[in-house]
Design a protein around this motif. Structure first.
Motif, PDB file in Angstrom:
ATOM      1  N   ASN A  48       0.837  -1.194   0.000  1.00 53.88           N
ATOM      2  CA  ASN A  48       0.000   0.000   0.000  1.00 53.88           C
ATOM      3  C   ASN A  48       0.877   1.252   0.000  1.00 53.88           C
ATOM      4  OD1 ASN A  48      -2.290  -1.577   0.140  1.00 53.88           O
ATOM      5  ND2 ASN A  48      -2.483  -1.419   2.352  1.00 53.88           N
ATOM      6  N   GLY A  49       0.500   2.219  -0.839  1.00 52.90           N
ATOM      7  CA  GLY A  49       1.243   3.469  -0.898  1.00 52.90           C
ATOM      8  C   GLY A  49       2.497   3.427  -1.738  1.00 52.90           C
ATOM      9  N   ALA A  50       2.700   2.338  -2.474  1.00 51.60           N
ATOM     10  CA  ALA A  50       3.929   2.217  -3.280  1.00 51.60           C
ATOM     11  C   ALA A  50       3.887   3.050  -4.548  1.00 51.60           C
ATOM     12  CB  ALA A  50       4.184   0.756  -3.629  1.00 51.60           C
ATOM     13  N   GLY A  51       2.679   3.470  -4.985  1.00 50.85           N
ATOM     14  CA  GLY A  51       2.556   4.263  -6.206  1.00 50.85           C
ATOM     15  C   GLY A  51       1.920   3.520  -7.359  1.00 50.85           C
ATOM     16  N   LYS A  52       1.333   2.360  -7.097  1.00 46.77           N
ATOM     17  CA  LYS A  52       0.788   1.522  -8.172  1.00 46.77           C
ATOM     18  C   LYS A  52      -0.359   2.207  -8.911  1.00 46.77           C
ATOM     19  CE  LYS A  52      -0.355  -1.738  -5.334  1.00 46.77           C
ATOM     20  NZ  LYS A  52       0.030  -1.000  -4.085  1.00 46.77           N
ATOM     21  N   SER A  53      -1.368   2.647  -8.179  1.00 46.57           N
ATOM     22  CA  SER A  53      -2.528   3.287  -8.814  1.00 46.57           C
ATOM     23  C   SER A  53      -2.130   4.605  -9.465  1.00 46.57           C
ATOM     24  CB  SER A  53      -3.642   3.512  -7.784  1.00 46.57           C
ATOM     25  OG  SER A  53      -4.132   2.283  -7.287  1.00 46.57           O
ATOM     26  N   THR A  54      -1.196   5.310  -8.845  1.00 51.57           N
ATOM     27  CA  THR A  54      -0.715   6.569  -9.421  1.00 51.57           C
ATOM     28  C   THR A  54      -0.039   6.325 -10.759  1.00 51.57           C
ATOM     29  OG1 THR A  54      -0.409   7.506  -7.210  1.00 51.57           O
ATOM     30  CG2 THR A  54       0.767   8.567  -9.026  1.00 51.57           C
ATOM     31  N   LEU A  55       0.803   5.314 -10.820  1.00 51.45           N
ATOM     32  CA  LEU A  55       1.469   4.975 -12.080  1.00 51.45           C
ATOM     33  C   LEU A  55       0.442   4.621 -13.142  1.00 51.45           C
ATOM     34  CD1 LEU A  55       3.871   4.274 -13.895  1.00 51.45           C
ATOM     35  CD2 LEU A  55       3.941   2.018 -12.786  1.00 51.45           C
ATOM     36  N   LEU A  56      -0.544   3.807 -12.791  1.00 49.52           N
ATOM     37  CA  LEU A  56      -1.548   3.400 -13.769  1.00 49.52           C
ATOM     38  C   LEU A  56      -2.317   4.606 -14.296  1.00 49.52           C
ATOM     39  CD1 LEU A  56      -2.402   0.508 -14.807  1.00 49.52           C
ATOM     40  CD2 LEU A  56      -4.470   0.835 -13.435  1.00 49.52           C
ATOM     41  N   GLN A  86      -6.984 -11.399 -24.449  1.00 51.48           N
ATOM     42  CA  GLN A  86      -6.756 -10.072 -25.019  1.00 51.48           C
ATOM     43  C   GLN A  86      -5.277  -9.876 -25.340  1.00 51.48           C
ATOM     44  OE1 GLN A  86      -9.100  -7.227 -25.425  1.00 51.48           O
ATOM     45  NE2 GLN A  86     -10.483  -8.980 -25.448  1.00 51.48           N
ATOM     46  N   ALA A  87      -4.413 -10.287 -24.430  1.00 52.00           N
ATOM     47  CA  ALA A  87      -2.971 -10.141 -24.668  1.00 52.00           C
ATOM     48  C   ALA A  87      -2.527 -10.980 -25.860  1.00 52.00           C
ATOM     49  CB  ALA A  87      -2.196 -10.532 -23.410  1.00 52.00           C
ATOM     50  N   ARG A  88      -3.037 -12.202 -25.961  1.00 52.34           N
ATOM     51  CA  ARG A  88      -2.654 -13.048 -27.100  1.00 52.34           C
ATOM     52  C   ARG A  88      -3.118 -12.434 -28.415  1.00 52.34           C
ATOM     53  NH1 ARG A  88      -3.978 -17.315 -23.461  1.00 52.34           N
ATOM     54  NH2 ARG A  88      -6.085 -17.504 -24.334  1.00 52.34           N
ATOM     55  N   ALA A  89      -4.168 -11.615 -28.372  1.00 51.02           N
ATOM     56  CA  ALA A  89      -4.657 -10.946 -29.580  1.00 51.02           C
ATOM     57  C   ALA A  89      -3.884  -9.660 -29.873  1.00 51.02           C
ATOM     58  CB  ALA A  89      -6.147 -10.642 -29.444  1.00 51.02           C
ATOM     59  N   GLY A  90      -2.899  -9.339 -29.019  1.00 51.93           N
ATOM     60  CA  GLY A  90      -2.058  -8.174 -29.278  1.00 51.93           C
ATOM     61  C   GLY A  90      -2.326  -6.978 -28.402  1.00 51.93           C
ATOM     62  N   VAL A  91      -3.314  -7.064 -27.512  1.00 53.68           N
ATOM     63  CA  VAL A  91      -3.625  -5.950 -26.613  1.00 53.68           C
ATOM     64  C   VAL A  91      -2.597  -5.912 -25.490  1.00 53.68           C
ATOM     65  CG1 VAL A  91      -5.350  -5.029 -24.995  1.00 53.68           C
ATOM     66  CG2 VAL A  91      -6.083  -6.078 -27.160  1.00 53.68           C
ATOM     67  N   GLY A  92      -2.205  -4.717 -25.107  1.00 51.69           N
ATOM     68  CA  GLY A  92      -1.364  -4.572 -23.926  1.00 51.69           C
ATOM     69  C   GLY A  92      -2.247  -4.540 -22.691  1.00 51.69           C
ATOM     70  N   VAL A  93      -2.046  -5.464 -21.777  1.00 54.04           N
ATOM     71  CA  VAL A  93      -2.865  -5.570 -20.567  1.00 54.04           C
ATOM     72  C   VAL A  93      -1.983  -5.235 -19.368  1.00 54.04           C
ATOM     73  CG1 VAL A  93      -4.253  -7.101 -19.112  1.00 54.04           C
ATOM     74  CG2 VAL A  93      -4.346  -7.317 -21.613  1.00 54.04           C
ATOM     75  N   VAL A  94      -2.398  -4.230 -18.602  1.00 57.58           N
ATOM     76  CA  VAL A  94      -1.629  -3.779 -17.438  1.00 57.58           C
ATOM     77  C   VAL A  94      -2.558  -3.793 -16.232  1.00 57.58           C
ATOM     78  CG1 VAL A  94      -0.128  -1.997 -16.486  1.00 57.58           C
ATOM     79  CG2 VAL A  94      -0.302  -2.273 -18.976  1.00 57.58           C
ATOM     80  N   LEU A  95      -2.196  -4.564 -15.207  1.00 56.39           N
ATOM     81  CA  LEU A  95      -3.058  -4.775 -14.051  1.00 56.39           C
ATOM     82  C   LEU A  95      -2.329  -4.411 -12.761  1.00 56.39           C
ATOM     83  CD1 LEU A  95      -4.244  -8.392 -14.968  1.00 56.39           C
ATOM     84  CD2 LEU A  95      -5.306  -6.237 -15.679  1.00 56.39           C
ATOM     85  N   VAL A  96      -2.989  -3.656 -11.912  1.00 52.55           N
ATOM     86  CA  VAL A  96      -2.516  -3.504 -10.542  1.00 52.55           C
ATOM     87  C   VAL A  96      -3.073  -4.676  -9.745  1.00 52.55           C
ATOM     88  CG1 VAL A  96      -2.706  -2.153  -8.425  1.00 52.55           C
ATOM     89  CG2 VAL A  96      -2.285  -0.999 -10.602  1.00 52.55           C
ATOM     90  N   LEU A  97      -2.190  -5.440  -9.112  1.00 53.81           N
ATOM     91  CA  LEU A  97      -2.602  -6.627  -8.364  1.00 53.81           C
ATOM     92  C   LEU A  97      -1.967  -6.640  -6.983  1.00 53.81           C
ATOM     93  CD1 LEU A  97      -2.268  -9.468 -11.064  1.00 53.81           C
ATOM     94  CD2 LEU A  97      -4.370  -8.348 -10.297  1.00 53.81           C
ATOM     95  N   HIS A  98      -2.779  -6.961  -5.985  1.00 49.39           N
ATOM     96  CA  HIS A  98      -2.242  -7.265  -4.659  1.00 49.39           C
ATOM     97  C   HIS A  98      -2.014  -8.759  -4.497  1.00 49.39           C
ATOM     98  CE1 HIS A  98      -1.977  -3.529  -2.455  1.00 49.39           C
ATOM     99  NE2 HIS A  98      -3.149  -3.150  -2.928  1.00 49.39           N
ATOM    100  N   ASP A  99      -2.693  -9.552  -5.307  1.00 50.10           N
ATOM    101  CA  ASP A  99      -2.581 -11.008  -5.231  1.00 50.10           C
ATOM    102  C   ASP A  99      -1.291 -11.431  -5.932  1.00 50.10           C
ATOM    103  OD1 ASP A  99      -2.792 -13.759  -5.483  1.00 50.10           O
ATOM    104  OD2 ASP A  99      -4.941 -13.721  -5.919  1.00 50.10           O
TER     105      ASP A  99
END
Length: 253
Positions: free
Chosen positions: A32-40, A183-196
């Motif tokens: 928490n507070g590392a900057g993940k959501s801000t970066l996204l 989606q990624a296999r179709a060429g889309v760039g997928v970027v996820l913020v994950l805690h898991d």
């Protein structure tokens, strides 16, 4: 290519740089507070950094007209606000608005194509039984699935989602991960913020580990999410169990 070029924003980002590639699932992890959501949000062009730039195919994303940006980058915030109590189907259909407002739209996306995109998104998120239900009558998990479908309906080149697995049960979380990998296999760039971290280890192609607004690790999951990195960044001792794509994280006593 979607790039963070020396992003600085208050105390949340401290000169962070990374180049993300299309056709990959990139997980952004950190405490928490590392900057993940801000970066996204910076990568989506929704936050203006104090210094540095977010670039989309070499062009500052902030310079793109909002509707052009919306056609290329789909963004799902962690806690989206819903202004109107519309049906699930109507909400999913809002994902097509950037295309309907495009110049010469009907040359690029006909009404039939709009309808097909909505139907595919509804099917992908298993929403057929919820399409006519007002969103006020949906559970938190059901609403999350509708919001993901809205982003999918826009067919963006980049799909950015902040904690998309939150509120989802095991079955629907597994379905969403499968759809995002498609989606990624179709060429889309997928970027996820994950805690898991187990989800990141098992399903991401690349992991960015953030700590105090900086990159603590960057690479394939086994290299970015080492037990030493977890200890140094999260401050806990843990070890990985299982085999590739079926890892579980066990906290040590």
């Amino acid at each position: 290519m979607l790039e963070a070029d020396g992003l600085v924003l208050g105390k949340r980002l401290a000169g962070l740089s990374a180049a993300l590639r299309p056709g990959e699932v990139t997980a952004i992890c950190g405490p928490n507070g590392a900057g993940k959501s801000t970066l996204l949000a910076c990568l989506a062009g929704l936050l203006a950094p104090d210094a540095g730039r977010a670039l989309l195919d070499g062009e500052p994303i902030a310079a793109l007209p909002p509707r052009v940006r919306a056609r290329r980058v789909g963004y799902l915030p962690q806690s989206p606000e819903l202004a109107w109590d519309v049906t699930g189907e109507t909400l999913v259909g809002l994902g097509r608005l950037p295309w309907q407002a495009a110049p010469l739209h009907r040359r690029h996306a006909s009404a039939a194509e709009d309808a097909l995109a909505v139907e595919e998104a509804i099917a992908a998120m298993d929403l057929a039984g919820l399409r006519h239900r007002p969103v006020s009558r949906l559970s938190g998990g059901e609403r999350s699935r509708v919001l993901v479908a809205r982003v999918l309906a826009g067919r963006p080149q980049w799909l950015l989602a902040d904690e998309p697995l939150a509120n989802l049960d095991l079955a629907h979380a597994a379905t969403l991960i499968a759809r995002l990998k498609e989606q990624a296999r179709a060429g889309v760039g997928v970027v996820l913020v994950l805690h898991d971290l187990a989800a990141a280890m098992n399903h991401a192609d690349r992991v960015l580990v953030l700590h105090q607004g900086q990159l603590a690790a960057d690479g394939p999951p086994p290299l970015a999410l080492t037990e030493d990195t977890i200890a140094g960044v999260w401050g806990v001792r843990a070890r990985w169990l299982g085999e590739p794509l079926r890892h579980a994280l066990l906290l040590s006593e």
